[in-house]
Design a protein around this motif. Structure first.
Motif, PDB file in Angstrom:
ATOM      1  N   ASP A   1      -2.976  -0.267   7.982  1.00  0.00           N
ATOM      2  CA  ASP A   1      -3.706  -1.523   8.212  1.00  0.00           C
ATOM      3  C   ASP A   1      -4.880  -1.333   9.164  1.00  0.00           C
ATOM      4  OD1 ASP A   1      -2.152  -3.009   6.521  1.00  0.00           O
ATOM      5  OD2 ASP A   1      -0.627  -3.355   8.046  1.00  0.00           O
TER       6      ASP A   1
ATOM      7  N   GLY B   1       5.994  -3.781   9.358  1.00  0.00           N
ATOM      8  CA  GLY B   1       5.453  -5.120   9.517  1.00  0.00           C
ATOM      9  C   GLY B   1       3.957  -5.014   9.612  1.00  0.00           C
TER      10      GLY B   1
ATOM     11  N   LYS C   1       0.829  -1.223   0.000  1.00  0.00           N
ATOM     12  CA  LYS C   1       0.000   0.000   0.000  1.00  0.00           C
ATOM     13  C   LYS C   1       0.857   1.265   0.000  1.00  0.00           C
ATOM     14  CE  LYS C   1      -2.011  -1.214   3.860  1.00  0.00           C
ATOM     15  NZ  LYS C   1      -1.407  -2.553   4.012  1.00  0.00           N
ATOM     16  N   THR C   2       1.839   1.295   0.911  1.00  0.00           N
ATOM     17  CA  THR C   2       2.661   2.497   1.016  1.00  0.00           C
ATOM     18  C   THR C   2       3.567   2.641  -0.207  1.00  0.00           C
ATOM     19  OG1 THR C   2       2.561   2.266   3.413  1.00  0.00           O
ATOM     20  CG2 THR C   2       4.216   3.766   2.555  1.00  0.00           C
ATOM     21  N   THR C   3       4.020   1.510  -0.730  1.00  0.00           N
ATOM     22  CA  THR C   3       4.838   1.543  -1.947  1.00  0.00           C
ATOM     23  C   THR C   3       4.028   2.146  -3.098  1.00  0.00           C
ATOM     24  OG1 THR C   3       5.959  -0.464  -1.192  1.00  0.00           O
ATOM     25  CG2 THR C   3       6.200   0.102  -3.518  1.00  0.00           C
TER      26      THR C   3
ATOM     27  N   GLY D   1       7.749  -1.178   4.299  1.00  0.00           N
ATOM     28  CA  GLY D   1       8.290  -2.453   4.753  1.00  0.00           C
ATOM     29  C   GLY D   1       8.879  -2.469   6.142  1.00  0.00           C
TER      30      GLY D   1
END
Ligand SMILES: Nc1nc2c(ncn2[C@@H]2O[C@H](COP(=O)(O)OP(=O)(O)OP(=O)(O)O)[C@@H](O)[C@H]2O)c(=O)[nH]1
Ligand SMILES: [Mg+2]
Length: 359
Positions: free
Chosen positions: A73, A31, A13-15, A28
């Motif tokens: 998340d 976690g 998602k963040t990528t 990453g």
């Protein structure tokens, strides 16, 4: 326009958020169970605007914008009860559309929370979270209404109608159907809107693929329960953000990618949300505005300034395509391409408008 990015933990998602917005949020490291909202505003690319910029050389040049939000998340069990989750949930509910990031890339160093790569399963998982969230909201409101209805009050009839509508929604959700599928009257549609249900929002699936999966046409097969599907290599496109434009162009060509996913996604979002653009031009400012398809001239005027809607007299309209073809406003006038439109005029994508108003 606001678009929220959701997905299972460690799906990228963040990528993807970084790739879409040029942000540099850490990926990453968290976690599973990371919550914390990333927000970025992106300018909507539009070749027509570039043409207008060259033509008017304005002091100010303003593209339309889209806001992307990576809500983290929020559905993970570990996240429950955290105050950041409530904030993130609020932003998600206020979004116009949802991007569901699904992991397709293979990488043994990044463990999948479900132990295997299975996009269809992950999508069902995400959707069931949306259903559960909406059901929670419905149940809470139903309980309150049931209580208030037992007490005689002025609003009782309204409450009864709301309850009837919500019970219909509850029934659908329990059968795992989104609220978007519930048949509602026009009045009910208005009421339901205020709940900002998640299963009513258009969803775009972003399949986060690995570099080795670029060009694999089979990947998108069978993914159909969304308004649109895009596959992109999040990690690669995130890294491309750091390159100079020319270098990036060459790199994309080498990789066989025709266009960056950010542009594709924004275009798709406009399509599924039935949005379009009109422009205002002049030496001071050239600016793009976003409206809904079918909006009339006073509504469009209201985007620019509420006074313009209130005191609307008429709209002087030319179309971008005509301006591009004929080259100047003077030539447009000579060819009868400048139109005077009234209150009922439905603004079209690519209209260039000067509003006449008096307050
Ligand atoms: N090989 C590979 N790794 C990727 C790709 N996309 C993301 N990753 C890696 O997957 C890990 C998780 O990526 P994130 O973008 O942090 O995922 P996330 O969904 O935001 O994670 P949480 O917020 O912790 O749930 C990172 O180590 C990324 O480098 C990809 O396309 N290929
Ligand atoms: Mg993240």
């Amino acid at each position: 326009m606001r678009i929220a990015i959701i997905g299972l933990p460690q799906s990228g998602k963040t990528t993807i958020f970084n790739a879409l917005t040029g942000a540099h949020k850490e990926t990453g490291v968290h976690g599973t169970g990371h919550v914390g909202t990333n927000v970025a505003v992106v300018r909507v690319p539009d070749e027509r605007m570039e043409f207008l910029r060259q033509m008017y050389n304005p002091k100010k040049f303003t593209l339309a914008t889209v806001e992307f939000i990576d809500v983290g998340d929020i559905f993970a069990e570990k996240s429950a009860g955290k105050p950041e989750v409530a904030t993130a949930m609020g932003l998600l509910r206020e979004s116009d559309a949802i991007i569901e990031v699904v992991r397709v890339f293979k990488d043994d160093s990044v463990p999948h929370p479900k132990g295997s790569i299975d996009p269809q399963r992950d999508l069902r998982e995400i959707y069931s979270e949306l259903l559960i969230t909406d059901l929670g909201i419905v149940e809470k409101r139903v309980d309150r209404l049931k209580k208030s209805i037992t007490k005689p009050a002025k609003t009782q009839q309204q409450d009864k109608e709301e309850l009837e509508m919500l019970l219909k929604c509850k029934d659908a959700l329990e059968k795992e159907h989104g609220i978007g599928s519930v048949h509602l009257t026009d009045v009910q549609k208005k009421t339901v809107k205020s709940f900002c249900f998640l299963t009513q929002k258009p969803r775009i699936v972003v399949l986060n693929i690995g570099e080795d999966q670029l060009g694999d046409k089979t990947i998108e097969k069978g993914i159909s329960d969304a308004a649109g599907v895009i596959s992109m290599c999040g990690k690669l496109e995130m890294e491309l953000e750091g390159l100079e434009e020319q270098e990036r162009g060459e790199f994309l060509k080498d990789m066989g990618i025709d266009e960056l996913s950010a542009s594709k996604l924004i275009r798709l979002s406009y399509e599924i949300l039935h949005l379009c653009s009109f422009f205002t031009v002049g030496e001071d400012e050239v600016r793009a505005w976003t409206i809904s398809e079918g909006d009339n001239a006073p509504t469009a005027a209201g985007k620019v300034h509420t006074d313009m809607a209130r005191g609307f007299i008429r709209a002087e309209v030319v179309h971008f395509d005509d301006l591009k073809q004929l080259g100047s406003m003077k030539d447009l006038k000579a060819h009868g391409k400048l139109r005077l439109e009234g209150k009922d005029y439905i603004v079209k994508d690519g209209d260039i408008i000067n509003f006449r108003f008096s307050v």
